[in-house]
Design a protein around this motif. Sequence first.
Motif, PDB file in Angstrom:
ATOM      1  N   GLY A 224      48.137  37.620  58.024  1.00 33.36           N
ATOM      2  CA  GLY A 224      47.972  36.416  57.216  1.00 33.36           C
ATOM      3  C   GLY A 224      48.640  36.548  55.864  1.00 33.36           C
ATOM      4  O   GLY A 224      49.813  36.222  55.686  1.00 33.36           O
ATOM      5  N   LEU A 225      47.895  37.046  54.872  1.00 33.63           N
ATOM      6  CA  LEU A 225      48.427  37.249  53.525  1.00 33.63           C
ATOM      7  C   LEU A 225      49.545  38.294  53.567  1.00 33.63           C
ATOM      8  O   LEU A 225      49.424  39.317  54.248  1.00 33.63           O
ATOM      9  CB  LEU A 225      47.292  37.716  52.610  1.00 33.63           C
ATOM     10  CG  LEU A 225      47.462  37.608  51.096  1.00 33.63           C
ATOM     11  CD1 LEU A 225      47.728  36.170  50.676  1.00 33.63           C
ATOM     12  CD2 LEU A 225      46.196  38.130  50.402  1.00 33.63           C
ATOM     13  N   THR A 226      50.632  38.044  52.828  1.00 36.02           N
ATOM     14  CA  THR A 226      51.789  38.935  52.873  1.00 36.02           C
ATOM     15  C   THR A 226      52.051  39.663  51.563  1.00 36.02           C
ATOM     16  O   THR A 226      52.943  40.513  51.507  1.00 36.02           O
ATOM     17  CB  THR A 226      53.060  38.149  53.243  1.00 36.02           C
ATOM     18  OG1 THR A 226      53.274  37.107  52.270  1.00 36.02           O
ATOM     19  CG2 THR A 226      52.922  37.519  54.623  1.00 36.02           C
ATOM     20  N   ASP A 227      51.293  39.345  50.521  1.00 40.14           N
ATOM     21  CA  ASP A 227      51.541  39.944  49.206  1.00 40.14           C
ATOM     22  C   ASP A 227      50.233  39.957  48.434  1.00 40.14           C
ATOM     23  O   ASP A 227      49.712  38.903  48.063  1.00 40.14           O
ATOM     24  CB  ASP A 227      52.604  39.135  48.463  1.00 40.14           C
ATOM     25  CG  ASP A 227      53.137  39.854  47.229  1.00 40.14           C
ATOM     26  OD1 ASP A 227      52.540  40.856  46.807  1.00 40.14           O
ATOM     27  OD2 ASP A 227      54.148  39.391  46.672  1.00 40.14           O
ATOM     28  N   THR A 228      49.690  41.140  48.165  1.00 40.10           N
ATOM     29  CA  THR A 228      48.388  41.235  47.496  1.00 40.10           C
ATOM     30  C   THR A 228      48.498  41.824  46.103  1.00 40.10           C
ATOM     31  O   THR A 228      49.486  42.473  45.751  1.00 40.10           O
ATOM     32  CB  THR A 228      47.414  42.109  48.301  1.00 40.10           C
ATOM     33  OG1 THR A 228      47.921  43.461  48.328  1.00 40.10           O
ATOM     34  CG2 THR A 228      47.223  41.594  49.706  1.00 40.10           C
ATOM     35  N   GLY A 229      47.452  41.612  45.327  1.00 44.13           N
ATOM     36  CA  GLY A 229      47.192  42.344  44.100  1.00 44.13           C
ATOM     37  C   GLY A 229      45.856  43.044  44.259  1.00 44.13           C
ATOM     38  O   GLY A 229      44.973  42.578  44.994  1.00 44.13           O
ATOM     39  N   LEU A 230      45.679  44.168  43.559  1.00 42.05           N
ATOM     40  CA  LEU A 230      44.466  44.973  43.687  1.00 42.05           C
ATOM     41  C   LEU A 230      44.092  45.530  42.326  1.00 42.05           C
ATOM     42  O   LEU A 230      44.935  46.067  41.610  1.00 42.05           O
ATOM     43  CB  LEU A 230      44.718  46.117  44.681  1.00 42.05           C
ATOM     44  CG  LEU A 230      43.643  47.185  44.838  1.00 42.05           C
ATOM     45  CD1 LEU A 230      42.377  46.587  45.449  1.00 42.05           C
ATOM     46  CD2 LEU A 230      44.168  48.331  45.706  1.00 42.05           C
ATOM     47  N   ALA A 231      42.817  45.372  41.947  1.00 45.21           N
ATOM     48  CA  ALA A 231      42.333  45.916  40.678  1.00 45.21           C
ATOM     49  C   ALA A 231      41.047  46.687  40.931  1.00 45.21           C
ATOM     50  O   ALA A 231      40.243  46.317  41.789  1.00 45.21           O
ATOM     51  CB  ALA A 231      42.101  44.802  39.660  1.00 45.21           C
ATOM     52  N   LEU A 232      40.851  47.753  40.162  1.00 47.63           N
ATOM     53  CA  LEU A 232      39.655  48.588  40.288  1.00 47.63           C
ATOM     54  C   LEU A 232      38.854  48.524  38.992  1.00 47.63           C
ATOM     55  O   LEU A 232      39.420  48.636  37.898  1.00 47.63           O
ATOM     56  CB  LEU A 232      40.054  50.038  40.581  1.00 47.63           C
ATOM     57  CG  LEU A 232      38.908  51.020  40.789  1.00 47.63           C
ATOM     58  CD1 LEU A 232      38.121  50.666  42.046  1.00 47.63           C
ATOM     59  CD2 LEU A 232      39.434  52.449  40.868  1.00 47.63           C
ATOM     60  N   TYR A 233      37.540  48.348  39.131  1.00 47.57           N
ATOM     61  CA  TYR A 233      36.647  48.220  37.975  1.00 47.57           C
ATOM     62  C   TYR A 233      35.465  49.173  38.092  1.00 47.57           C
ATOM     63  O   TYR A 233      35.000  49.477  39.199  1.00 47.57           O
ATOM     64  CB  TYR A 233      36.073  46.801  37.893  1.00 47.57           C
ATOM     65  CG  TYR A 233      37.076  45.701  37.638  1.00 47.57           C
ATOM     66  CD1 TYR A 233      37.262  45.183  36.362  1.00 47.57           C
ATOM     67  CD2 TYR A 233      37.817  45.158  38.683  1.00 47.57           C
ATOM     68  CE1 TYR A 233      38.168  44.159  36.129  1.00 47.57           C
ATOM     69  CE2 TYR A 233      38.733  44.139  38.458  1.00 47.57           C
ATOM     70  CZ  TYR A 233      38.904  43.647  37.180  1.00 47.57           C
ATOM     71  OH  TYR A 233      39.790  42.632  36.959  1.00 47.57           O
ATOM     72  N   GLU A 234      34.975  49.604  36.940  1.00 39.84           N
ATOM     73  CA  GLU A 234      33.644  50.177  36.840  1.00 39.84           C
ATOM     74  C   GLU A 234      32.746  49.117  36.211  1.00 39.84           C
ATOM     75  O   GLU A 234      33.241  48.216  35.523  1.00 39.84           O
ATOM     76  CB  GLU A 234      33.656  51.444  35.995  1.00 39.84           C
ATOM     77  CG  GLU A 234      34.118  51.239  34.564  1.00 39.84           C
ATOM     78  CD  GLU A 234      34.191  52.527  33.769  1.00 39.84           C
ATOM     79  OE1 GLU A 234      33.850  53.599  34.339  1.00 39.84           O
ATOM     80  OE2 GLU A 234      34.601  52.485  32.585  1.00 39.84           O
ATOM     81  N   ALA A 235      31.445  49.181  36.453  1.00 36.60           N
ATOM     82  CA  ALA A 235      30.542  48.149  35.960  1.00 36.60           C
ATOM     83  C   ALA A 235      29.144  48.720  35.794  1.00 36.60           C
ATOM     84  O   ALA A 235      28.760  49.691  36.470  1.00 36.60           O
ATOM     85  CB  ALA A 235      30.512  46.960  36.918  1.00 36.60           C
TER      86      ALA A 235
END
Length: 611
Positions: A224-235
């Motif tokens: 489906g999706l062909t281009d992603t972004g990814l972010a990592l967080y602490e909380a």
Amino acid sequence: MVRIQLHNSDAAMNGSFCAWSPSAPANDNPCGAVGLSVSNSCLTTAATNLGATSTAGVPAPGCGTYVTGDVWFTFVAPANGAAAIRTTAGGLTDSGIALYTATACAGTFTLVACSPNGNGNMGQISQTGLTPGQTYYVRIWGDSNASGTFNICVVGLPNDEPCGATALPVNASCTNTTSTSAFATNSQGIPAPGCANYQGGDVWFSFVAPANGTVVVQTGSSGGLTDTGLALYEATNCSTGYNLLACNDDATGLGFFSRIISTDLVPGTTYYARVWGYGGATGGFNICAHSPPPPANDDPCGATALTVNATCTNTATTNLGATATPSIPAPGCGNYTGGDVWFSFVAPASGRTSIQTSSSGGLANTAIALYSATNCSSGFALIACDDDAVGFFSLIDRVGLTPGATYYVRAWGVSGSAGTFNICAYEPAIAPPSNDEPCGAIDIALGTSCTFSARTNAGALHSSGILFSGCGNYGGRDVWFRFAAPANGLATFRVNTGTLANPAMALYQASSCSGPFTLIACDNTSGPGDAPFMTLTPLEVIPGETYYLRVWGQQWHRWNIRSLRIHRAQLRRLHLRATHVGQPRRWLGQQPGDHSSRCRASDELLERQRR
């Protein structure tokens, strides 16, 4: 009255004709609303607004050119309070949609949201913050009183917000979880990710950091999706205290998909991963979290043996999953925080060996350290350490190694970074020249005119532990010269090119040949033919003090330097060169971009000499 005739024709027509008034559908008003189930995918219900009338007593939707002809649906909000209502075209091709709360089907209605489109010209609403278990009402109509058949569905958005994040297992290798960002909304109140053209439509995942603190999170295609972004967080928890740790768009080796490698996570702590489609795109994708086991060469006794070849023959390797080696003396460079891997080699008969790292598309910044040792588990002594000798990669050159002895190389990613890289060990073919290090520097006498002397850096090694020169794309292979500043403090240096076509030079001050060294100036293009050229005054040098000149080929050019010239500067040359000696560089005591103090000082010096 109804009149019927053939189009553009007076011919007789035989046929039949009927007229009717369609009855209002059963869901023409809220109390007849059709109940819709909330599913993980769009399971459509066929519907129509043919014959529908206007619903009185309910607030106007305020979008989609509402006139009349509405029909009603209901659904119960899921546990995470997030759902998307979507319509698709049939006979009706342009619809509006509105979402309401109500005290009862005939009670007081409150408008929650309204959308005139979202799926082409068909209405679509994605909504978070719904009250779990509460019944909501959906109103559908044709734009500008259009009517016809259509389809409708309600899709749950289980991980649209962090508190509904999909938990990812942290396995030894990547085991994909299939997900989608279809219908996802923008998460409010959380720091923007800052990469991959984020425009909303994010979904959330969580994982618990393992004991080694190393986790790789990556996305991939599910068709489906062909281009992603990814972010990592602490909380602090799923609803507060978010802090962005890392963001990635297109990871090396994954095309337009994303990867984040973290090596210093707190074991047992929950972290949150945010995924979205580049530029607001939506669709299905895969995601996984894994913690690679330590590589076989995580400790010196598992060191990968490197063959010392005549030239650099790379060995592909990785420090993914590597741990710290606490029992070995700290390397002292490269911001070491752990994650090291080990290599060994046997010194050749010449005692000369160079160890070099380079990119394989993963790790972008390495550091290496060289040790002698009694054996793989004891007696380690640090010999040398290097961070950025070749761009952000590393190089250690050594002579005088004990032939036949085993040496150990420690490699890691700067500041705890991890990934794949290349490493090699090789024996320089030519013995280094006598002035390969500062303590072998060739003394140069200052003359009153230019006298060239032929020099070479062939076989020269990298002088470690001395400040990077700051110009000339330094990659090692330097040779050294030494001179004492004259009484008037004026000197000019010039290098002419020979088979070394791209030289550079830097000037240092040191109290002895073993340092410490202080960089004074650097140049690689200011002379004729863009060769190095440098003029110094008492602003830079102190009469009688010893100074060291470092000359190298930019990015390892290793041929003959045609000539090196040094002489007492004439006043005319000083005056002409006062405002541009070398590449634009900062003079001692001068702020960047400020050349006025230098010019004034030069003019005053010239005037005093004339008197």
